[in-house]
Design a protein around this motif. Sequence first.
Motif, PDB file in Angstrom:
ATOM      1  N   ILE A  22       0.859  -1.183   0.000  1.00  0.00           N
ATOM      2  CA  ILE A  22       0.000   0.000   0.000  1.00  0.00           C
ATOM      3  C   ILE A  22       0.898   1.237   0.000  1.00  0.00           C
ATOM      4  CG2 ILE A  22      -1.653   1.335   1.345  1.00  0.00           C
ATOM      5  CD1 ILE A  22      -2.771  -1.317   2.408  1.00  0.00           C
ATOM      6  N   GLY A  23       0.693   2.105  -0.986  1.00  0.00           N
ATOM      7  CA  GLY A  23       1.547   3.280  -1.111  1.00  0.00           C
ATOM      8  C   GLY A  23       0.764   4.578  -1.029  1.00  0.00           C
ATOM      9  N   PHE A  24       1.377   5.587  -0.401  1.00  0.00           N
ATOM     10  CA  PHE A  24       0.794   6.921  -0.308  1.00  0.00           C
ATOM     11  C   PHE A  24       1.810   7.951  -0.792  1.00  0.00           C
ATOM     12  CE2 PHE A  24      -1.356   4.507   3.043  1.00  0.00           C
ATOM     13  CZ  PHE A  24      -2.680   4.716   2.696  1.00  0.00           C
ATOM     14  N   MET A  25       1.310   8.941  -1.509  1.00  0.00           N
ATOM     15  CA  MET A  25       2.131  10.061  -1.947  1.00  0.00           C
ATOM     16  C   MET A  25       1.439  11.350  -1.493  1.00  0.00           C
ATOM     17  SD  MET A  25       3.489  11.001  -5.791  1.00  0.00           S
ATOM     18  CE  MET A  25       3.887   9.297  -6.168  1.00  0.00           C
ATOM     19  N   PRO A  26       1.639  11.763  -0.239  1.00  0.00           N
ATOM     20  CA  PRO A  26       1.036  13.012   0.225  1.00  0.00           C
ATOM     21  C   PRO A  26       1.610  14.205  -0.521  1.00  0.00           C
ATOM     22  CG  PRO A  26       2.583  12.161   1.848  1.00  0.00           C
ATOM     23  CD  PRO A  26       2.448  11.114   0.797  1.00  0.00           C
ATOM     24  N   GLU A  27       0.732  15.103  -0.940  1.00  0.00           N
ATOM     25  CA  GLU A  27       1.111  16.283  -1.715  1.00  0.00           C
ATOM     26  C   GLU A  27       0.584  17.515  -0.982  1.00  0.00           C
ATOM     27  OE1 GLU A  27       2.625  16.584  -4.773  1.00  0.00           O
ATOM     28  OE2 GLU A  27       2.519  14.604  -5.728  1.00  0.00           O
ATOM     29  N   THR A  28       1.449  18.198  -0.244  1.00  0.00           N
ATOM     30  CA  THR A  28       1.010  19.437   0.391  1.00  0.00           C
ATOM     31  C   THR A  28       0.854  20.512  -0.680  1.00  0.00           C
ATOM     32  OG1 THR A  28       3.281  20.118   0.814  1.00  0.00           O
ATOM     33  CG2 THR A  28       2.169  18.870   2.548  1.00  0.00           C
ATOM     34  N   HIS A  29       0.044  21.531  -0.379  1.00  0.00           N
ATOM     35  CA  HIS A  29      -0.257  22.559  -1.378  1.00  0.00           C
ATOM     36  C   HIS A  29       0.824  23.622  -1.420  1.00  0.00           C
ATOM     37  CE1 HIS A  29      -2.807  25.910  -3.150  1.00  0.00           C
ATOM     38  NE2 HIS A  29      -2.792  24.959  -4.053  1.00  0.00           N
ATOM     39  N   MET A  30       1.339  23.861  -2.603  1.00  0.00           N
ATOM     40  CA  MET A  30       2.543  24.688  -2.765  1.00  0.00           C
ATOM     41  C   MET A  30       2.350  26.148  -2.347  1.00  0.00           C
ATOM     42  SD  MET A  30       0.710  24.629  -5.721  1.00  0.00           S
ATOM     43  CE  MET A  30       0.114  25.730  -6.998  1.00  0.00           C
ATOM     44  N   LEU A  31       1.087  26.634  -2.299  1.00  0.00           N
ATOM     45  CA  LEU A  31       0.838  28.031  -1.953  1.00  0.00           C
ATOM     46  C   LEU A  31       0.621  28.251  -0.464  1.00  0.00           C
ATOM     47  CD1 LEU A  31      -1.452  29.111  -4.934  1.00  0.00           C
ATOM     48  CD2 LEU A  31       1.010  29.469  -4.649  1.00  0.00           C
ATOM     49  N   LYS A  32       0.669  27.176   0.326  1.00  0.00           N
ATOM     50  CA  LYS A  32       0.530  27.314   1.775  1.00  0.00           C
ATOM     51  C   LYS A  32       1.903  27.558   2.415  1.00  0.00           C
ATOM     52  CE  LYS A  32      -3.889  26.439   1.515  1.00  0.00           C
ATOM     53  NZ  LYS A  32      -4.022  26.289   0.060  1.00  0.00           N
ATOM     54  N   PRO A  33       1.947  28.248   3.555  1.00  0.00           N
ATOM     55  CA  PRO A  33       3.239  28.501   4.216  1.00  0.00           C
ATOM     56  C   PRO A  33       3.979  27.203   4.510  1.00  0.00           C
ATOM     57  CG  PRO A  33       1.491  29.815   5.212  1.00  0.00           C
ATOM     58  CD  PRO A  33       0.818  28.854   4.281  1.00  0.00           C
ATOM     59  N   PHE A  34       5.294  27.281   4.469  1.00  0.00           N
ATOM     60  CA  PHE A  34       6.097  26.080   4.673  1.00  0.00           C
ATOM     61  C   PHE A  34       5.848  25.464   6.047  1.00  0.00           C
ATOM     62  CE2 PHE A  34      10.245  23.941   5.621  1.00  0.00           C
ATOM     63  CZ  PHE A  34      10.121  22.937   4.673  1.00  0.00           C
ATOM     64  N   ALA A  35       5.630  26.288   7.058  1.00  0.00           N
ATOM     65  CA  ALA A  35       5.377  25.754   8.404  1.00  0.00           C
ATOM     66  C   ALA A  35       4.108  24.912   8.421  1.00  0.00           C
ATOM     67  CB  ALA A  35       5.272  26.899   9.408  1.00  0.00           C
ATOM     68  N   ASP A  36       3.082  25.328   7.700  1.00  0.00           N
ATOM     69  CA  ASP A  36       1.844  24.543   7.633  1.00  0.00           C
ATOM     70  C   ASP A  36       2.062  23.262   6.839  1.00  0.00           C
ATOM     71  OD1 ASP A  36       0.668  26.553   9.043  1.00  0.00           O
ATOM     72  OD2 ASP A  36      -0.561  27.321   7.391  1.00  0.00           O
ATOM     73  N   ARG A  37       2.820  23.350   5.784  1.00  0.00           N
ATOM     74  CA  ARG A  37       3.091  22.148   4.985  1.00  0.00           C
ATOM     75  C   ARG A  37       3.878  21.129   5.814  1.00  0.00           C
ATOM     76  NH1 ARG A  37       5.374  25.740   0.844  1.00  0.00           N
ATOM     77  NH2 ARG A  37       6.986  24.169   0.453  1.00  0.00           N
ATOM     78  N   TYR A  38       4.830  21.618   6.589  1.00  0.00           N
ATOM     79  CA  TYR A  38       5.613  20.746   7.468  1.00  0.00           C
ATOM     80  C   TYR A  38       4.708  20.059   8.494  1.00  0.00           C
ATOM     81  CZ  TYR A  38       8.551  19.737  11.568  1.00  0.00           C
ATOM     82  OH  TYR A  38       9.145  19.145  12.652  1.00  0.00           O
ATOM     83  N   ALA A  39       3.863  20.838   9.166  1.00  0.00           N
ATOM     84  CA  ALA A  39       3.021  20.280  10.226  1.00  0.00           C
ATOM     85  C   ALA A  39       2.021  19.278   9.674  1.00  0.00           C
ATOM     86  CB  ALA A  39       2.297  21.417  10.954  1.00  0.00           C
ATOM     87  N   SER A  40       1.423  19.586   8.527  1.00  0.00           N
ATOM     88  CA  SER A  40       0.448  18.656   7.954  1.00  0.00           C
ATOM     89  C   SER A  40       1.129  17.388   7.450  1.00  0.00           C
ATOM     90  CB  SER A  40      -0.335  19.323   6.822  1.00  0.00           C
ATOM     91  OG  SER A  40       0.494  19.617   5.721  1.00  0.00           O
TER      92      SER A  40
END
Length: 562
Positions: free
Chosen positions: A268-286
């Motif tokens: 089972i594979g997952f490729m999470p893709e955070t949204h590029m226009l969100k702040p880096f701190a939010d992308r890190y936390a999510s």
Amino acid sequence: MTIDLQTPYEQGNKNQSTTWAECIAWYQDLAQRFPRVLGFSVIGMSDAGLPIHAGVVSADGVFDREQIRAAGRPVFFNNNGIHPGEPEGIDACMALVRDFCVDPARLAALGKTVFLFVPLYNVDGSVNRANTSRVNQDGPEQFGFRGNARHLDLNRDFVKCDTLNAQVFNKLFAAWDPDVMVDTHTSNGADYPYTMTLIHTQTDKLGGALGAFLKQTMLPHMFAEMARRGWPTCPYVNPVKDSPEHGIAEFLETARFSTGFAALHHTIGFMPETHMLKPFADRYASMRALVETALDFTVANAGAIMQLRRAARQEARARREWPLHWAMDESRPSSFRFSGYAARYSASELGQYRRLSYDRDAPWERDIAYYDNFVADIVVATPRAYVVPQAWREAVERLLWNGVAMRRIEADEVREVQYYHVTSVASRPDAYEGHMFHDDVQLEKRTAPLLLRAGDWWIDLDQDRARYAIETLEPQGHDSFFRWGFFNSVLEKKEAYSDYVFEDHAVELLREEPALRVKFDAWKAAHPELLASQAAVLDFILANCERYVEPEWRRYPVLSVL
């Protein structure tokens, strides 16, 4: 937690990502401090000559792969930095591993599950550091580059393995055989409120009870848990038209991508893709929340996942037919409750066209069409075995790297086998990741007694790695070796003619071979515009006559034993 155990991200302004040198030195120090929690070592070298590392965390201090596999322990795999310009997974993994080391309760919660990770996979791209290559991305201040030292995208290389990185990854994956994989990324596409979106192994393609478990049990839990953690998540936003309001399609991740490659191993594979226009701190936390959510579910459901994977392999051994190619079923969309921004269209200031933008002051939420059903549109009968002639070393190497059981044929023998005659191939006009990829392959099945030579490779499909063998060796598979051009030389006719000599001889051939005359007459009727071309006429006669046939021309060299 002391300051010296903080990650470079935690020590900074939350808009900085670790460098490769900082990352590796930090893990090496951590492994020295906590030798009974973390094992950390070099697993290979990149094309630029830089070391690639992997780490293992286990609650009982056992890091030996053979010992772990012999005990039947579950393995969770976290891959980071395949695209070093998308680095939040690199930094989040560092903090997660540190917490395993310093928090006994967090470590104990792993139970028997082993946390395997690659801290930074594309080491070449990571040292090519700037802040200019991600034109649509908000931070961090500096980051690496998508391509490796050979200017290749490693998330297109899992089957063709042009890079040393991919060869190392194939061997690592086959050796550890992870049950669940998370490969961390940042998206590029539409605008919407979500910080986290998720690509997963396409459930119809994963197939059987394992695919059903992913779709009906694991994914609903992960979406609910991410919302509970404060990071509402949606499927990867792949609009069927220009904006999400018209519907989105599930991503069909074929084996060139990490999650599609994982499916070849029933992982089972997952490729999470955070949204590029969100702040880096939010992308890190999510991203950290997503990895932890997947890990915690794996720990809690390890027995069920491992049993489903064993059942999938048993099913593969017994299959009479095998799906090779999937297409989206547009007639059966489901729905997804989606939060979006209104799409606006206005005149461009650059050219004579209308451009798309998103109005964040006009949010909306409603059910949209979600095309998540895929059907197999190419299915083949499963042979008993394949024979790969020893001359085709590139294919043999990749099969061995992936743990496919093979044996050498001991003595020459003539055997009745089935093979493909390649009737036509349509390739991309431009190079794609270093290859002229074959988008369309048309085949004709033929049967004949052929010589199998001592030293050729026999691959019995009654084995756990049958799926990898089938989907790479069958030419019409999405990412087969043939589509990537591994067997291109068979498409080239080796002998030619002088037209002034062959012209008269062609007349004799048409008289001597009635079957050729029938084919030629049909060809003339179908292609009257070509009759003015001497080359076209003579090429057809030479290609279709019996006297000067080249048996190997357009004969796909991998043979099927029925």
